[in-house]
Design a protein around this motif. Sequence first.
Motif, PDB file in Angstrom:
ATOM      1  N   PHE A 192      28.152  17.906 -25.809  1.00  0.00           N
ATOM      2  CA  PHE A 192      27.507  19.217 -25.728  1.00  0.00           C
ATOM      3  C   PHE A 192      26.112  19.190 -26.362  1.00  0.00           C
ATOM      4  CE2 PHE A 192      31.865  20.291 -25.013  1.00  0.00           C
ATOM      5  CZ  PHE A 192      31.845  21.429 -24.236  1.00  0.00           C
ATOM      6  N   SER A 220      29.049  22.651 -32.237  1.00  0.00           N
ATOM      7  CA  SER A 220      30.200  23.115 -31.466  1.00  0.00           C
ATOM      8  C   SER A 220      31.145  21.965 -31.148  1.00  0.00           C
ATOM      9  CB  SER A 220      29.750  23.754 -30.155  1.00  0.00           C
ATOM     10  OG  SER A 220      28.871  24.803 -30.423  1.00  0.00           O
ATOM     11  N   GLN A 221      30.590  20.777 -31.124  1.00  0.00           N
ATOM     12  CA  GLN A 221      31.412  19.615 -30.779  1.00  0.00           C
ATOM     13  C   GLN A 221      32.207  19.114 -31.979  1.00  0.00           C
ATOM     14  OE1 GLN A 221      30.005  17.409 -27.797  1.00  0.00           O
ATOM     15  NE2 GLN A 221      31.744  16.055 -27.825  1.00  0.00           N
ATOM     16  N   LEU A 222      31.604  19.241 -33.157  1.00  0.00           N
ATOM     17  CA  LEU A 222      32.260  18.725 -34.368  1.00  0.00           C
ATOM     18  C   LEU A 222      32.964  19.889 -35.055  1.00  0.00           C
ATOM     19  CD1 LEU A 222      29.233  16.614 -35.610  1.00  0.00           C
ATOM     20  CD2 LEU A 222      31.226  15.750 -34.392  1.00  0.00           C
ATOM     21  N   PHE A 223      34.266  19.971 -34.938  1.00  0.00           N
ATOM     22  CA  PHE A 223      34.963  21.134 -35.504  1.00  0.00           C
ATOM     23  C   PHE A 223      35.965  20.766 -36.576  1.00  0.00           C
ATOM     24  CE2 PHE A 223      36.633  19.862 -31.394  1.00  0.00           C
ATOM     25  CZ  PHE A 223      37.922  19.491 -31.731  1.00  0.00           C
ATOM     26  N   LEU A 224      36.114  19.479 -36.867  1.00  0.00           N
ATOM     27  CA  LEU A 224      37.053  19.110 -37.933  1.00  0.00           C
ATOM     28  C   LEU A 224      36.276  18.786 -39.211  1.00  0.00           C
ATOM     29  CD1 LEU A 224      39.645  17.132 -35.831  1.00  0.00           C
ATOM     30  CD2 LEU A 224      39.964  19.336 -36.906  1.00  0.00           C
ATOM     31  N   THR A 272      36.054  16.087 -41.327  1.00  0.00           N
ATOM     32  CA  THR A 272      35.324  14.830 -41.549  1.00  0.00           C
ATOM     33  C   THR A 272      34.994  14.160 -40.219  1.00  0.00           C
ATOM     34  OG1 THR A 272      37.321  13.488 -41.639  1.00  0.00           O
ATOM     35  CG2 THR A 272      36.564  14.426 -43.721  1.00  0.00           C
ATOM     36  N   GLU A 294      38.057  12.305 -38.781  1.00  0.00           N
ATOM     37  CA  GLU A 294      39.048  13.187 -38.141  1.00  0.00           C
ATOM     38  C   GLU A 294      38.565  13.608 -36.751  1.00  0.00           C
ATOM     39  OE1 GLU A 294      42.018  14.705 -38.903  1.00  0.00           O
ATOM     40  OE2 GLU A 294      42.323  13.574 -40.752  1.00  0.00           O
ATOM     41  N   ASP A 295      37.276  13.943 -36.678  1.00  0.00           N
ATOM     42  CA  ASP A 295      36.741  14.432 -35.420  1.00  0.00           C
ATOM     43  C   ASP A 295      36.720  13.345 -34.349  1.00  0.00           C
ATOM     44  OD1 ASP A 295      35.444  16.373 -33.734  1.00  0.00           O
ATOM     45  OD2 ASP A 295      34.799  17.305 -35.579  1.00  0.00           O
ATOM     46  N   PHE A 339      40.127  12.708 -32.988  1.00  0.00           N
ATOM     47  CA  PHE A 339      40.793  13.833 -32.329  1.00  0.00           C
ATOM     48  C   PHE A 339      41.193  13.511 -30.875  1.00  0.00           C
ATOM     49  CE2 PHE A 339      40.598  17.825 -29.872  1.00  0.00           C
ATOM     50  CZ  PHE A 339      41.476  18.606 -30.582  1.00  0.00           C
ATOM     51  N   GLY A 340      40.241  12.978 -30.098  1.00  0.00           N
ATOM     52  CA  GLY A 340      40.511  12.676 -28.688  1.00  0.00           C
ATOM     53  C   GLY A 340      41.600  11.618 -28.517  1.00  0.00           C
ATOM     54  N   ARG A 390      43.923  10.620 -30.452  1.00  0.00           N
ATOM     55  CA  ARG A 390      45.253  11.088 -30.893  1.00  0.00           C
ATOM     56  C   ARG A 390      45.875  11.994 -29.842  1.00  0.00           C
ATOM     57  NH1 ARG A 390      43.519  11.948 -36.636  1.00  0.00           N
ATOM     58  NH2 ARG A 390      44.023   9.958 -37.599  1.00  0.00           N
ATOM     59  N   THR A 440      32.494  10.849 -30.902  1.00  0.00           N
ATOM     60  CA  THR A 440      33.747  11.549 -30.575  1.00  0.00           C
ATOM     61  C   THR A 440      34.138  11.306 -29.119  1.00  0.00           C
ATOM     62  OG1 THR A 440      32.686  13.618 -29.919  1.00  0.00           O
ATOM     63  CG2 THR A 440      33.319  13.439 -32.231  1.00  0.00           C
ATOM     64  N   MET A 463      37.059   7.781 -26.905  1.00  0.00           N
ATOM     65  CA  MET A 463      38.023   7.957 -25.808  1.00  0.00           C
ATOM     66  C   MET A 463      37.788   6.926 -24.699  1.00  0.00           C
ATOM     67  SD  MET A 463      38.606  12.034 -25.560  1.00  0.00           S
ATOM     68  CE  MET A 463      37.178  12.373 -24.603  1.00  0.00           C
ATOM     69  N   GLU A 504      43.457  20.773 -42.441  1.00  0.00           N
ATOM     70  CA  GLU A 504      44.171  19.876 -41.519  1.00  0.00           C
ATOM     71  C   GLU A 504      45.469  19.374 -42.173  1.00  0.00           C
ATOM     72  OE1 GLU A 504      40.900  19.399 -42.184  1.00  0.00           O
ATOM     73  OE2 GLU A 504      39.904  19.755 -40.265  1.00  0.00           O
ATOM     74  N   VAL A 539      33.445  25.569 -28.560  1.00  0.00           N
ATOM     75  CA  VAL A 539      34.303  24.746 -29.425  1.00  0.00           C
ATOM     76  C   VAL A 539      35.627  24.471 -28.696  1.00  0.00           C
ATOM     77  CG1 VAL A 539      35.631  24.697 -31.574  1.00  0.00           C
ATOM     78  CG2 VAL A 539      33.290  25.535 -31.598  1.00  0.00           C
ATOM     79  N   SER A 561      35.143  22.033 -25.958  1.00  0.00           N
ATOM     80  CA  SER A 561      35.008  20.692 -26.525  1.00  0.00           C
ATOM     81  C   SER A 561      36.377  20.108 -26.873  1.00  0.00           C
ATOM     82  CB  SER A 561      34.104  20.771 -27.754  1.00  0.00           C
ATOM     83  OG  SER A 561      34.215  19.620 -28.524  1.00  0.00           O
ATOM     84  N   ARG A 592      38.667  16.961 -24.834  1.00  0.00           N
ATOM     85  CA  ARG A 592      39.131  15.766 -25.559  1.00  0.00           C
ATOM     86  C   ARG A 592      40.660  15.767 -25.651  1.00  0.00           C
ATOM     87  NH1 ARG A 592      36.149  15.024 -30.912  1.00  0.00           N
ATOM     88  NH2 ARG A 592      35.262  17.096 -30.756  1.00  0.00           N
TER      89      ARG A 592
END
Lengths: 239, 254
Positions: free
Chosen positions: A90, A95-99, A101, A104-105, A108-109, A111, A156, A160, B139, B212, B215, B219
Amino acid sequence: MKTGISGELLNISGVCFSYEKGKEILKDVSFRANEGESIALVGANGIGKSTLMKLLVGLYLNFSGSITVAGHEMCAKNLDHIREHIGYVFQDSDSQLFLSTVEEDVAFGPRNYGLSEDEVQKRVSEALDLVGIENLRKNKTYQLSGGEKKLASIATILSMKPDIIIMDEPSVALDPKNRRNLISVLKDIGGLKLIASHDLDFVMNTCERTILMDGKTIVADGRTEEILGNRVLLEAHGL
Amino acid sequence: MDSIEKKLLELNKIQDIQQRNHWMNSLHPLGKLLISVIYIFLVTSLGKYDIVPLILMSVYIIFSFIIGELSFREGIYRMRLILPLLIFVGIFNPFLDKNIVMVAGYGVRGGIISMLTLVVKGLYTVLAVYALIATTTIEDICYALRMIKIPKIIVIVIMLIYRYIDVMSGEADRIYTAYRLRAPGQKGIAYKFWGALVGQWLLRSMDRAQVVYESMTLRGFKGDYIPTKKGVNAIDVIYPIAWITVLTVIRIFF
């Protein structure tokens, strides 16, 4: 995840789309793209570049025409397969990084696709290493600089291992050093890259093919040097 | 610094504390969650005149704050949100409850004791929750909630609300800063602009939240957050068992 497809990864044919009835945003858009290509999508503001990219990742399905991604026809039942092969970076990294650390981010994919924890950690390391921010692995996402956020956003997606990476204005708001760094990172990334940008120097440095959009459709598609070197063409289409 | 900016800094400060390198932060989140839940349950289940066990229950709070190197000031600061409510509920007790209760050999009106215990229970509850969130990331808390079989829809809503607070505060801060810079000398926001600004705030927050969410779905998110699996060490088992035992002994025998 890599499909192993070595030929055509994207086939867009006669795509029309409108958010509201009667207000067409895209009209008869067609192009094909192969593995290993780096393609720029350029055009004036509001011309439909972001919309087209969102169609390619299946965020809107109410289009007419056909879109085939990595051999899968775009439709609701194929969305899971399609999204395994296509990554979207994006414009706004926040907006793309929502976790909490970076680690973790980036994890995310992988996992979500049910990979083992060992494989997830391997993917995270590879992705961070590829964009050169392994040292930021444990850092908090909100503390990163603009350039670091952009690289973390790309990581991120790289974790994937998509066949296709779509980026919306990746060079926006980057300082010259981070911009150079991003160019070098993009040159190292394999697969098909589709980059929407207004930064024509950046396009010249990263893409060998350029698609110019205007009037809701594609008006030129060819080698970047030819299209960006044609001042008359660019000015005629609002650039 | 305006109040929205302050709130954002507070939120960031909590995230900093959550991710510091301290042994209490490294403990398994399930143990910490269980201690907190059981502690709150035991404290709130004490009788309205049970002042001695209530005082003893402070041992967990004192331990967590001193050994966990947390700021009492920060914890008590969070009390400001519920203190007025507690006082409002308890203020009538001295007038309604006229029983005489013996405390350390002195007769005290039961209403005063029950008002005090109510406020102290509230204080302990807030401090216990603060000790949990200051040493555990959202988390990890969600991971622990899933381990105790809390439905995934509830866990994901908790996590998204937490993220959404960040998004909404960020948007509010941007809008308010833009307003302030073009309305010098004004105290707060003029009434006539409230509607437009709040409308903008909601629309922009929804847009950000939408991106968000997109996004996440791109993923592979399908409604279940899969966090890092945590290993379990001896301390992760001993620590909660020790605390639950101590707290249960205080609750039963005092």
